[in-house]
Scaffold this active site. Structure first.
Site, short mmCIF file in Angstrom:
data_model
loop_
_atom_site.label_atom_id
_atom_site.label_comp_id
_atom_site.label_asym_id
_atom_site.label_seq_id
_atom_site.Cartn_x
_atom_site.Cartn_y
_atom_site.Cartn_z
N LYS A 115 45.05 101.05 65.93
CA LYS A 115 43.60 100.81 65.98
C LYS A 115 43.16 99.95 64.80
O LYS A 115 42.38 99.01 64.97
CB LYS A 115 42.83 102.14 65.99
CG LYS A 115 42.88 102.81 67.35
CD LYS A 115 41.88 103.93 67.52
CE LYS A 115 41.90 104.42 68.97
NZ LYS A 115 41.34 105.75 69.14
N LYS A 196 49.44 99.67 77.54
CA LYS A 196 49.05 100.81 78.37
C LYS A 196 47.65 100.59 78.96
O LYS A 196 46.82 99.90 78.35
CB LYS A 196 49.16 102.12 77.59
CG LYS A 196 47.94 102.52 76.85
CD LYS A 196 48.01 103.96 76.34
CE LYS A 196 46.69 104.25 75.65
NZ LYS A 196 46.10 105.52 75.83
N LYS A 199 40.95 102.55 78.19
CA LYS A 199 39.51 102.50 78.40
C LYS A 199 38.88 101.33 77.68
O LYS A 199 37.83 100.84 78.08
CB LYS A 199 38.87 103.77 77.82
CG LYS A 199 39.19 105.04 78.54
CD LYS A 199 38.65 106.18 77.69
CE LYS A 199 38.81 107.50 78.40
NZ LYS A 199 38.46 108.60 77.51
#
Ligand code: ATP
Ligand code: LTN
Length: 330
Positions: A115, A196, A199
Site C-alpha cells: 500500500k 489480484k 476493490k
C-alpha cells in the site's frame, strides 16, 4: 446451556465494490460455516479508515456492506453480526497486543509495504492494522478464520501473538487456523491477471461486483484478457487469464478444474467465456434478489441489535483479559 461449538471469526472492510474475489475467496465460506459453528462476522470499519476516506460516503458504505453481506446469506439470527467500531473492546485488546508486537514483525507485512509503495499515506493505523485484526479474532477466542490468500500473513502474525500472550500470561487464546479455499483463494483481475481482483483497482472492468447485472457480468467476462493460443488449459504461467476464469467457474459451479478443461478444452474462448458468464450470473442471481428485498431501516436495526449482543459478549472476555494482564480492579 453454554454454546460448545468452536468459534469462527472474520471481517470485511466497508470500502464499497464488494466483488467476486471477496465472494469466492471468503464470503461463501462465511455463509457455509453458519451451519456448524458459532460464527461472528464483523464489518471492520476501523480498519477501513486507515486509508483516506469521505465520512459522508463512508457512512453509506458501512450500511451498504452490511446489506450486501446479509444478501449473500449472513443471517443475524444465526451469526453475531455487527460494526467493529460499535464494540470498543476490539480497540483495547489491540492496544494490549500492540505492546507485545515487535516493530520488526510489522515492518515485514507485505500488505502494508504494497500500500505504501502504491502511494497510500503511511500512518500508525495502517502500520498497526494487523494488530487490530489479531484483536478482532482473539477477542472472541476464535479457532477458525475464513479468509482469502492475501490475509495469510496477517493470520500467521495473529497466531504468533496468541502464543506470545499465552506464554506470558497463561493459556487464554486458542491458536486460530485460517480457512482458505483450495481453488479460489486468490481470484485475479480480469484485465491484468498478474494482480489480484481488488476493490481499489481504478479499472472497473477488472472485477465483477456481487451486485452487477447479468448484462454487465457478461460484458466483463467477455472482455477478460486471455492468451494467444485458443486452448482452454489450466496453466498459471502460460495462461493466467484462462486459469483465472477456470477457477471462477469452478468456484461458482462446484465442478473440478479437470472436468471443466475436459468439457471446454477445445471449444474455443467464445463458448468458454459465455459458459463462465452464465455460471457467475446463476451463482449471483439469488444474492441480487435478496438484496432487492432488504430494507435499509431493518438492516440498520439488526446491526444495532448485533452490536448490543457483541458488546455483552466482548465485555466478559475483556474482564478476563484484564485479569490475566494485571489490569483489573482498582
Ligand atoms: P481488496 O483487496 O479487494 O480491496 P481487501 O482484501 O483489502 O479487498 P476486504 O474487503 O476486507 O479487503 O476482504 C474481505 C475478504 O475477501 C478477505 O478475506 C480477503 O482475503 C478476501 N479477498 C479479497 N480479495 C480477494 C481476491 N481477489 N480473491 C480471493 N479473496 C479475496
Ligand atoms: N484485514 C482483512 C479484514 C479483517 C479481518 C479481520 C479478516 C479485519 N479483521 C479478522 C479476518 C479476521 C482484509 O480482508 N483486508
Amino acid at each position: 446451556m453454554a454454546d460448545e461449538r468452536k468459534t469462527v471469526f472474520s471481517g470485511l472492510q466497508p470500502t464499497g465494490n464488494i466483488h467476486l474475489g471477496n465472494y469466492l475467496g471468503a464470503l461463501k465460506n462465511w455463509v457455509r460455516l453458519q451451519d456448524e459453528y458459532d460464527t461472528v462476522y464483523c464489518v471492520v470499519d476501523l480498519h477501513a479508515i486507515t486509508v483516506d476516506y469521505d465520512p459522508v460516503k463512508f457512512h453509506q458504505d458501512r450500511l451498504e456492506a452490511a446489506k450486501v453481506l446479509m444478501a449473500v446469506g449472513i443471517d443475524p439470527g444465526r451469526s453475531l453480526f455487527y460494526f467493529q467500531s460499535q464494540v470498543p473492546q476490539h480497540s483495547e485488546l489491540a492496544w494490549i497486543l500492540g505492546t507485545m508486537t515487535p516493530t520488526g514483525v510489522l515492518n515485514r507485512m507485505t500488505q502494508y509495504k504494497d500500500k505504501v509503495a502504491k502511494g497510500v499515506a503511511a500512518n500508525l493505523g495502517l502500520y498497526s492494522y494487523p494488530v487490530l485484526m489479531a484483536a478482532d479474532i482473539l477477542l472472541y477466542r476464535a479457532s477458525l478464520v475464513p479468509i482469502g490468500d492475501d490475509q495469510k500473513q496477517h493470520l500467521e502474525m495473529t497466531r504468533d501473538l496468541a502464543e506470545r500472550f499465552n506464554n506470558r500470561f497463561g493459556e487464554v487464546f486458542p491458536i486460530p487456523d485460517p480457512l482458505i479455499p483450495e481453488t479460489t483463494a486468490r481470484i485475479m483481475s480480469l484485465q491484468e491477471p498478474g494482480n489480484k481482483m481488488s476493490k481499489s483497482d481504478p479499472n472497473e472492468k477488472s472485477r465483477v461486483l456481487i451486485l452487477d447485472s447479468p448484462d454487465d457480468i457478461t460484458k466483463k467476462i467477455k472482455s477478460a484478457v486471455t492468451d494467444s493460443d485458443p486452448d482452454v488449459r489450466f496453466d498459471w504461467d502460460e495462461k493466467p487469464g484462462i486459469s483465472n476464469l477456470l477457477e471462477i467457474m469452478s468456484g461458482c459451479t462446484g465442478q473440478s478444474i479437470d472436468d471443466l478443461v475436459a468439457e471446454y478444452g477445445d471449444k474455443g474462448y467464445g463458448v468458454f467465456k459465455q459458459a463462465v458468464a452464465d455460471a457467475v450470473i446463476a451463482e449471483l442471481a439469488s444474492v441480487r434478489a435478496s438484496y432487492k428485498a432488504l430494507d435499509d431501516a431493518e438492516v440498520a436495526r439488526l446491526m444495532t441489535k448485533g452490536a448490543l449482543d457483541a458488546r455483552q459478549r466482548a465485555e466478559g472476555f475483556q474482564q478476563e483479559i484484564r485479569k490475566f494482564t494485571g489490569l483489573s480492579g482498582i
